[in-house]
Design a protein around this motif. Structure first.
Motif, short mmCIF file in Angstrom:
data_model
loop_
_atom_site.label_atom_id
_atom_site.label_comp_id
_atom_site.label_asym_id
_atom_site.label_seq_id
_atom_site.Cartn_x
_atom_site.Cartn_y
_atom_site.Cartn_z
N GLU A 82 45.63 41.91 30.68
CA GLU A 82 44.90 41.00 31.55
C GLU A 82 44.59 39.51 30.76
OE1 GLU A 82 39.78 41.97 32.52
OE2 GLU A 82 41.83 43.81 32.62
N MET A 83 44.94 39.38 29.57
CA MET A 83 44.66 38.53 28.52
C MET A 83 45.63 37.87 28.72
SD MET A 83 43.94 38.08 24.11
CE MET A 83 42.49 39.11 24.06
N ALA A 84 46.46 38.09 28.56
CA ALA A 84 48.12 37.14 29.13
C ALA A 84 47.79 36.69 30.37
CB ALA A 84 49.15 38.33 29.00
N ARG A 85 47.29 37.50 30.99
CA ARG A 85 47.77 36.84 32.62
C ARG A 85 46.60 35.80 33.16
NH1 ARG A 85 45.53 36.52 37.53
NH2 ARG A 85 46.44 37.19 39.70
N GLU A 86 45.08 35.74 32.42
CA GLU A 86 44.40 35.22 31.99
C GLU A 86 44.34 33.74 31.63
OE1 GLU A 86 40.63 33.90 33.30
OE2 GLU A 86 41.14 35.37 33.35
N ASN A 87 45.34 33.64 30.30
CA ASN A 87 46.46 32.05 29.84
C ASN A 87 46.96 31.77 30.57
OD1 ASN A 87 46.87 30.73 27.33
ND2 ASN A 87 48.62 31.98 27.43
N ALA A 88 47.63 32.45 31.36
CA ALA A 88 48.71 31.96 32.24
C ALA A 88 47.61 31.01 33.92
CB ALA A 88 50.28 33.17 33.15
N LEU A 89 46.61 32.47 33.69
CA LEU A 89 45.91 31.24 34.98
C LEU A 89 45.35 30.15 34.40
CD1 LEU A 89 44.12 34.51 36.93
CD2 LEU A 89 45.87 33.17 37.29
N ARG A 90 44.98 30.03 33.61
CA ARG A 90 44.25 28.75 32.96
C ARG A 90 44.97 27.44 32.48
NH1 ARG A 90 44.43 26.69 27.65
NH2 ARG A 90 45.53 28.66 26.95
N LYS A 91 46.58 28.16 32.22
CA LYS A 91 47.51 27.00 32.49
C LYS A 91 48.23 25.92 33.66
CE LYS A 91 50.13 28.09 28.52
NZ LYS A 91 51.26 28.36 27.63
N VAL A 92 47.89 27.08 34.47
CA VAL A 92 48.21 26.78 36.28
C VAL A 92 46.82 25.76 36.73
CG1 VAL A 92 48.64 28.25 38.51
CG2 VAL A 92 49.57 28.95 36.65
#
Length: 127
Positions: A82-92
């Motif tokens: 979930e943390m990795a996905r949140e980081n990806a969402l932030r970058k997008v």
């Protein structure tokens, strides 16, 4: 892993260290159970205070990225998906914010931007 800090940046050095270690973890450059440089060694390599590197490592440990093992060093913890996905969402989100600003400055309509996004997704076989 190479960490680069800038005294001219408005970002505190310990925050720069944290951000670069997090990025290395999210990108896979640092894997679970990898040993980080010792606090003293990192301070020496970066020519900064041990207090600064200690703060960065302590913050990373509090945030669940690393664990400190007495007498052995600091190791990367397994990452929460979930943390990795949140980081990806932030970058997008950051990238899209820049794209929207460029589109507005260039007079490009929202529909055209959406169409570009759809085309790019198809070209890279994401659909």
């Amino acid at each position: 892993m190479k960490i680069i800090v800038s005294n001219r940046s408005g970002v505190p050095i310990y925050e720069q260290i944290k951000a670069q270690i997090k990025e290395a973890i999210f990108s896979g450059e640092l894997q679970e159970d990898d040993l980080l440089p010792s606090i003293r060694q990192l301070a020496k390599d970066l020519k900064i205070s041990v207090i600064t590197t200690t703060r960065a490592y302590n913050d990373l440990e509090e945030e669940g990225f690393i664990v400190s093992v007495q007498g052995k060093g600091c190791y990367v913890l397994p990452q929460n998906k979930e943390m990795a996905r949140e980081n990806a969402l932030r970058k997008v989100e950051l990238g899209l914010t820049d794209a929207i600003a460029a589109a507005k400055a260039g007079g490009i309509a929202k529909d055209e931007v959406a169409e570009m996004l759809n085309v790019l997704y198809k070209e890279d076989n994401y659909e």
